[in-house]
Design a protein around this motif. Structure first.
Motif, PDB file in Angstrom:
ATOM      1  N   ALA A  12       0.791  -1.079   0.021  1.00  0.00           N
ATOM      2  CA  ALA A  12      -0.021  -0.034   0.021  1.00  0.00           C
ATOM      3  C   ALA A  12       0.748   1.194   0.014  1.00  0.00           C
ATOM      4  O   ALA A  12       0.463   2.248   0.744  1.00  0.00           O
ATOM      5  CB  ALA A  12      -0.926  -0.191   1.190  1.00  0.00           C
ATOM      6  N   ALA A  13       1.918   1.211  -0.779  1.00  0.00           N
ATOM      7  CA  ALA A  13       2.830   2.189  -0.933  1.00  0.00           C
ATOM      8  C   ALA A  13       2.608   3.166  -2.057  1.00  0.00           C
ATOM      9  O   ALA A  13       3.633   3.815  -2.519  1.00  0.00           O
ATOM     10  CB  ALA A  13       4.230   1.938  -0.644  1.00  0.00           C
ATOM     11  N   GLY A  14       1.305   2.982  -2.686  1.00  0.00           N
ATOM     12  CA  GLY A  14       1.116   3.503  -4.077  1.00  0.00           C
ATOM     13  C   GLY A  14       1.024   5.138  -3.672  1.00  0.00           C
ATOM     14  O   GLY A  14       0.725   5.501  -2.691  1.00  0.00           O
ATOM     15  N   GLU A  15       1.196   6.017  -4.581  1.00  0.00           N
ATOM     16  CA  GLU A  15       0.990   7.401  -4.239  1.00  0.00           C
ATOM     17  C   GLU A  15      -0.451   7.822  -4.293  1.00  0.00           C
ATOM     18  O   GLU A  15      -0.832   8.821  -3.319  1.00  0.00           O
ATOM     19  CB  GLU A  15       1.746   8.114  -5.580  1.00  0.00           C
ATOM     20  CG  GLU A  15       3.125   8.062  -5.351  1.00  0.00           C
ATOM     21  CD  GLU A  15       3.940   8.248  -6.803  1.00  0.00           C
ATOM     22  OE1 GLU A  15       3.588   8.986  -7.388  1.00  0.00           O
ATOM     23  OE2 GLU A  15       5.119   7.649  -6.762  1.00  0.00           O
ATOM     24  N   GLY A  56       3.809   3.659   2.241  1.00  0.00           N
ATOM     25  CA  GLY A  56       5.012   4.964   1.762  1.00  0.00           C
ATOM     26  C   GLY A  56       4.427   6.144   2.604  1.00  0.00           C
ATOM     27  O   GLY A  56       4.580   6.252   3.779  1.00  0.00           O
ATOM     28  N   ASN A  57       4.143   7.026   1.848  1.00  0.00           N
ATOM     29  CA  ASN A  57       3.520   8.431   2.279  1.00  0.00           C
ATOM     30  C   ASN A  57       2.561   8.233   3.328  1.00  0.00           C
ATOM     31  O   ASN A  57       1.614   7.188   3.038  1.00  0.00           O
ATOM     32  CB  ASN A  57       2.866   9.235   1.185  1.00  0.00           C
ATOM     33  CG  ASN A  57       4.574   9.737   0.277  1.00  0.00           C
ATOM     34  OD1 ASN A  57       5.312   9.833   0.792  1.00  0.00           O
ATOM     35  ND2 ASN A  57       4.018  10.126  -1.040  1.00  0.00           N
ATOM     36  N   GLN A  79       7.993   1.406   2.953  1.00  0.00           N
ATOM     37  CA  GLN A  79       8.965   1.415   1.956  1.00  0.00           C
ATOM     38  C   GLN A  79       9.323   2.909   1.713  1.00  0.00           C
ATOM     39  O   GLN A  79       8.540   3.661   1.389  1.00  0.00           O
ATOM     40  CB  GLN A  79       8.297   0.907   0.852  1.00  0.00           C
ATOM     41  CG  GLN A  79       8.865   0.505  -0.584  1.00  0.00           C
ATOM     42  CD  GLN A  79       8.251   0.239  -1.761  1.00  0.00           C
ATOM     43  OE1 GLN A  79       7.196   0.676  -1.778  1.00  0.00           O
ATOM     44  NE2 GLN A  79       8.668  -0.109  -2.630  1.00  0.00           N
ATOM     45  N   GLU A  80      10.572   3.430   2.099  1.00  0.00           N
ATOM     46  CA  GLU A  80      11.097   4.853   1.823  1.00  0.00           C
ATOM     47  C   GLU A  80      10.768   5.093   0.272  1.00  0.00           C
ATOM     48  O   GLU A  80      10.349   6.246   0.267  1.00  0.00           O
ATOM     49  CB  GLU A  80      12.297   4.952   2.260  1.00  0.00           C
ATOM     50  CG  GLU A  80      12.575   4.465   3.827  1.00  0.00           C
ATOM     51  CD  GLU A  80      11.879   5.480   4.944  1.00  0.00           C
ATOM     52  OE1 GLU A  80      11.499   6.653   4.262  1.00  0.00           O
ATOM     53  OE2 GLU A  80      12.148   5.093   5.923  1.00  0.00           O
ATOM     54  N   GLN A  81      11.302   4.521  -0.525  1.00  0.00           N
ATOM     55  CA  GLN A  81      11.335   4.936  -2.196  1.00  0.00           C
ATOM     56  C   GLN A  81      10.369   3.942  -2.688  1.00  0.00           C
ATOM     57  O   GLN A  81      10.715   2.645  -2.416  1.00  0.00           O
ATOM     58  CB  GLN A  81      12.632   4.918  -2.465  1.00  0.00           C
ATOM     59  CG  GLN A  81      13.578   6.177  -2.248  1.00  0.00           C
ATOM     60  CD  GLN A  81      14.819   5.849  -2.961  1.00  0.00           C
ATOM     61  OE1 GLN A  81      15.672   5.105  -2.375  1.00  0.00           O
ATOM     62  NE2 GLN A  81      15.073   6.622  -4.092  1.00  0.00           N
ATOM     63  N   ARG A  82       9.635   4.542  -3.772  1.00  0.00           N
ATOM     64  CA  ARG A  82       8.601   3.612  -4.453  1.00  0.00           C
ATOM     65  C   ARG A  82       9.538   3.080  -5.462  1.00  0.00           C
ATOM     66  O   ARG A  82       9.585   3.550  -6.649  1.00  0.00           O
ATOM     67  CB  ARG A  82       7.332   4.415  -4.668  1.00  0.00           C
ATOM     68  CG  ARG A  82       6.360   3.568  -5.102  1.00  0.00           C
ATOM     69  CD  ARG A  82       5.250   4.710  -5.570  1.00  0.00           C
ATOM     70  NE  ARG A  82       4.064   3.925  -5.956  1.00  0.00           N
ATOM     71  CZ  ARG A  82       3.682   3.258  -6.988  1.00  0.00           C
ATOM     72  NH1 ARG A  82       4.622   3.225  -7.924  1.00  0.00           N
ATOM     73  NH2 ARG A  82       2.652   2.733  -7.046  1.00  0.00           N
ATOM     74  N   LEU A  83      10.057   2.047  -5.295  1.00  0.00           N
ATOM     75  CA  LEU A  83      10.971   1.485  -6.463  1.00  0.00           C
ATOM     76  C   LEU A  83      10.365   0.068  -6.904  1.00  0.00           C
ATOM     77  O   LEU A  83      10.952  -0.614  -8.023  1.00  0.00           O
ATOM     78  CB  LEU A  83      12.437   0.797  -6.000  1.00  0.00           C
ATOM     79  CG  LEU A  83      13.269   2.109  -5.254  1.00  0.00           C
ATOM     80  CD1 LEU A  83      14.327   1.820  -4.647  1.00  0.00           C
ATOM     81  CD2 LEU A  83      13.152   3.371  -6.383  1.00  0.00           C
ATOM     82  N   GLY A  84       9.305  -0.187  -6.739  1.00  0.00           N
ATOM     83  CA  GLY A  84       8.452  -1.301  -7.347  1.00  0.00           C
ATOM     84  C   GLY A  84       7.844  -2.253  -6.415  1.00  0.00           C
ATOM     85  O   GLY A  84       8.360  -2.362  -5.113  1.00  0.00           O
ATOM     86  N   THR A  85       7.013  -3.281  -7.035  1.00  0.00           N
ATOM     87  CA  THR A  85       6.369  -3.975  -6.162  1.00  0.00           C
ATOM     88  C   THR A  85       7.169  -5.153  -5.447  1.00  0.00           C
ATOM     89  O   THR A  85       6.936  -5.615  -4.252  1.00  0.00           O
ATOM     90  CB  THR A  85       5.161  -4.862  -6.957  1.00  0.00           C
ATOM     91  OG1 THR A  85       5.818  -5.423  -8.089  1.00  0.00           O
ATOM     92  CG2 THR A  85       3.952  -3.739  -7.105  1.00  0.00           C
ATOM     93  N   ALA A  86       8.315  -5.524  -5.983  1.00  0.00           N
ATOM     94  CA  ALA A  86       9.009  -6.570  -5.468  1.00  0.00           C
ATOM     95  C   ALA A  86       9.921  -5.863  -4.369  1.00  0.00           C
ATOM     96  O   ALA A  86      10.119  -6.496  -3.181  1.00  0.00           O
ATOM     97  CB  ALA A  86      10.145  -7.374  -6.600  1.00  0.00           C
ATOM     98  N   HIS A  87      10.480  -4.701  -4.659  1.00  0.00           N
ATOM     99  CA  HIS A  87      11.003  -3.784  -3.504  1.00  0.00           C
ATOM    100  C   HIS A  87      10.055  -3.439  -2.276  1.00  0.00           C
ATOM    101  O   HIS A  87      10.537  -3.684  -1.137  1.00  0.00           O
ATOM    102  CB  HIS A  87      11.436  -2.590  -4.144  1.00  0.00           C
ATOM    103  CG  HIS A  87      12.316  -1.606  -3.370  1.00  0.00           C
ATOM    104  ND1 HIS A  87      11.494  -0.574  -2.769  1.00  0.00           N
ATOM    105  CD2 HIS A  87      13.650  -1.649  -2.974  1.00  0.00           C
ATOM    106  CE1 HIS A  87      12.357   0.030  -2.013  1.00  0.00           C
ATOM    107  NE2 HIS A  87      13.569  -0.545  -1.972  1.00  0.00           N
ATOM    108  N   ALA A  88       8.698  -3.444  -2.677  1.00  0.00           N
ATOM    109  CA  ALA A  88       7.679  -3.234  -1.596  1.00  0.00           C
ATOM    110  C   ALA A  88       7.807  -4.525  -0.499  1.00  0.00           C
ATOM    111  O   ALA A  88       7.727  -4.261   0.409  1.00  0.00           O
ATOM    112  CB  ALA A  88       6.389  -2.825  -2.255  1.00  0.00           C
TER     113      ALA A  88
END
Ligand code: UD1
Ligand code: CA
Length: 452
Positions: A12-15, A56-57, A79-88
């Motif tokens: 749920a780190a989508g913008e 995220g935010n 997730q500090e930076q939104r770098l993709g779903t695997a990263h999340a």
């Protein structure tokens, strides 16, 4: 289902900028519950033992909402930076490393996700798959990852932007629900790179990686609703409509009559007993329980309230938080009841405001009765005893107690307690002057004709 342990990771780190909102996307509500709350409920219903939410935010707002709500224990990862779903997903590494048998990865903005879809995915792991993907067939596949199958196995997922023209023709798409065997989860996620059109670490790449490692990957098909992602408020309203239909149907199948179901609005926790009739245009906010054999008449607005069996409410009634309408009590038209217990068989039939009160069993509250519960600073209680009779258009200035069996004369403004079985008048005495009506009328008529 099985005795396999399960972790559900909710991304749920989508913008969520298309919601045009200061509120994180997953906190927008459906049926009075945050979207992410619906996803959490589905994961629990599918047997998740632990829940990890990646945000995220607005992390603090989300944390607050999911830990104060009924969601139960949810571990939050940022997730500090939104770098993709695997990263999340890897933001929850600490949870994954606890070695659950099954790791589910789902999206927090898919509020209509059904538990069966998750149990299906888990079943594939139980059959020996290292990764299971729930596909679906959207009317328009553009924008979705395509499932590339070969000999009954899923060999890769290709994101739209990386698809060849041939691959773009595939209509079987990734719904976003994935299950990964816990034993392989970290290794597979760690192997994901970001060499693709978007430069993101794609969760979907674990399918190809697992295949390269000789692991079994399977896909099965989920319904459209489970795959419905919410991006803006128009989609939120569509999801709400679908959710309402589901909830109404569930209640009707359990024995509730709805004359015009499409006009009845329910909350996630609305409980209604069998043989209860809900007339058209009724709104149920959160925290409502209605017993069996009750009747909610048209155009009533109910939240945070209990209506016991055989009671009747409305039409045009408003029950606010803390209203408890006991067995066979009756609340009629244009009445507002707040923080008040209306004991069995009592009646508040017309045009009343009853707040911070108790109304004893069998009492009758005349039309237009108001409990004056607020003095601008504090709220005060009104206690009305069993079998009391409050005459119409009375104002009961709280704190006040009207004893059992007492009568209050119509039009009274009462500021003092009334003992049981007494009769109280709180109004000016009537004066009648015989013949004075005619004198007045003649005088007024004369004055008018003198003016011309
Ligand atoms: C994703 C899938 C795609 C699938 C589609 C279904 C990937 C790479 N693609 O695409 O195959 O068909 O969903 O709707 O997984 N998120 C994070 N952190 C990130 C990026 C995303 O938490 O860094 C969350 C988002 O909040 C969202 C979910 O992951 O809930 C999906 O992300 P999104 O960017 O919407 O993926 P899609 O491009 O829609
Ligand atoms: Ca999406």
């Amino acid at each position: 289902m099985t005795n396999r342990t399960c972790l559900a990771i909710i991304l749920a780190a989508g913008e969520g900028t298309r919601m045009k909102s200061g509120l994180p996307k997953v906190l927008h509500k459906i049926g009075g519950l945050e979207m992410v709350g619906h996803v959490i409920a589905a994961a629990k219903a599918a047997g998740a033992d632990a829940l990890a939410l990646v945000v995220g935010n607005g992390a603090d707002q989300v944390r607050e909402a999911v830990t104060s709500g009924a969601a139960g224990e949810v571990e939050i990862f940022v997730q500090e930076q939104r770098l993709g779903t695997a990263h999340a997903a890897l933001a929850a590494r600490e949870a994954i490393a606890r070695c659950y048998d099954d790791v589910l990865v789902v999206f927090g903005d898919h509020p209509l996700l059904e538990p069966e879809v998750l149990t299906d995915a888990r079943a594939k792991l139980a059959e020996g798959a290292a990764v299971a993907v729930m596909g679906f067939r959207p009317p328009d596949p553009s924008g979705y990852g395509r499932l590339i199958e070969k000999d009954g196995r899923l060999v890769a997922i290709r994101e739209e932007k990386d698809c060849s023209p041939e691959e773009k023709k595939i209509t079987f798409c990734n719904s976003g629900v994935m299950a990964v065997a816990g034993a392989h989860a970290c290794a597979l996620l760690d192997a994901v790179g970001n060499d693709n059109a978007k430069g993101e670490f794609y969760l979907t790449d674990i399918v190809g990686i697992a295949n390269h490692r000789g692991l079994l990957v399977l896909a099965s098909e989920a319904g459209l609703e489970s795959a419905l992602g919410i991006n803006h408020r128009a989609e939120l309203a569509e999801a709400e409509a679908i959710w309402q239909r589901r909830k109404r149907r569930e209640l009707m199948l359990s024995g509730v009559t709805m004359i015009a179901p499409e006009t009845v609005f329910l909350s996630h926790d609305t409980e209604i007993g069998p043989e209860t009739v809900i007339e058209p245009n009724v709104w149920f906010g959160p925290g409502v329980r209605i017993g069996a054999g009750a009747r909610i008449h048209a155009f009533s607005h109910i939240e945070g309230a209990v209506v016991e069996s055989g009671a009747a409410v409305g039409p045009f009634a408003r029950l606010r938080p803390g209203a408890a309408i006991m067995e066979k009590a009756k609340i009629g038209n244009f009445c507002e009841i707040k923080n008040t217990r209306v004991e069995p068989g009592a009646k508040v039939p017309h045009l009343s405001y009853i707040g911070d009160a108790t109304v004893g069993a069998g009492a009758n509250i005349g039309a237009g009765t108001i409990t004056c519960n607020y003095d601008g600073f504090g709220k005060h209680r009104t206690e009305i005893g069993a079998g009391a009779f409050i005459g119409t258009n009375s104002a009961l200035v709280a704190p006040i107690a009207i004893g059992a069996g007492a009568y209050v004369a119509s039009g009274s403004v009462l500021t003092e307690d009334v003992p049981a079985d007494s009769l109280a008048f709180g109004r000016a005495r009537q004066t009648t002057y015989e013949g004075r009506g005619k004198i007045l009328r003649d005088k007024l008529a004369a004055a008018k004709s003198a003016k011309g």
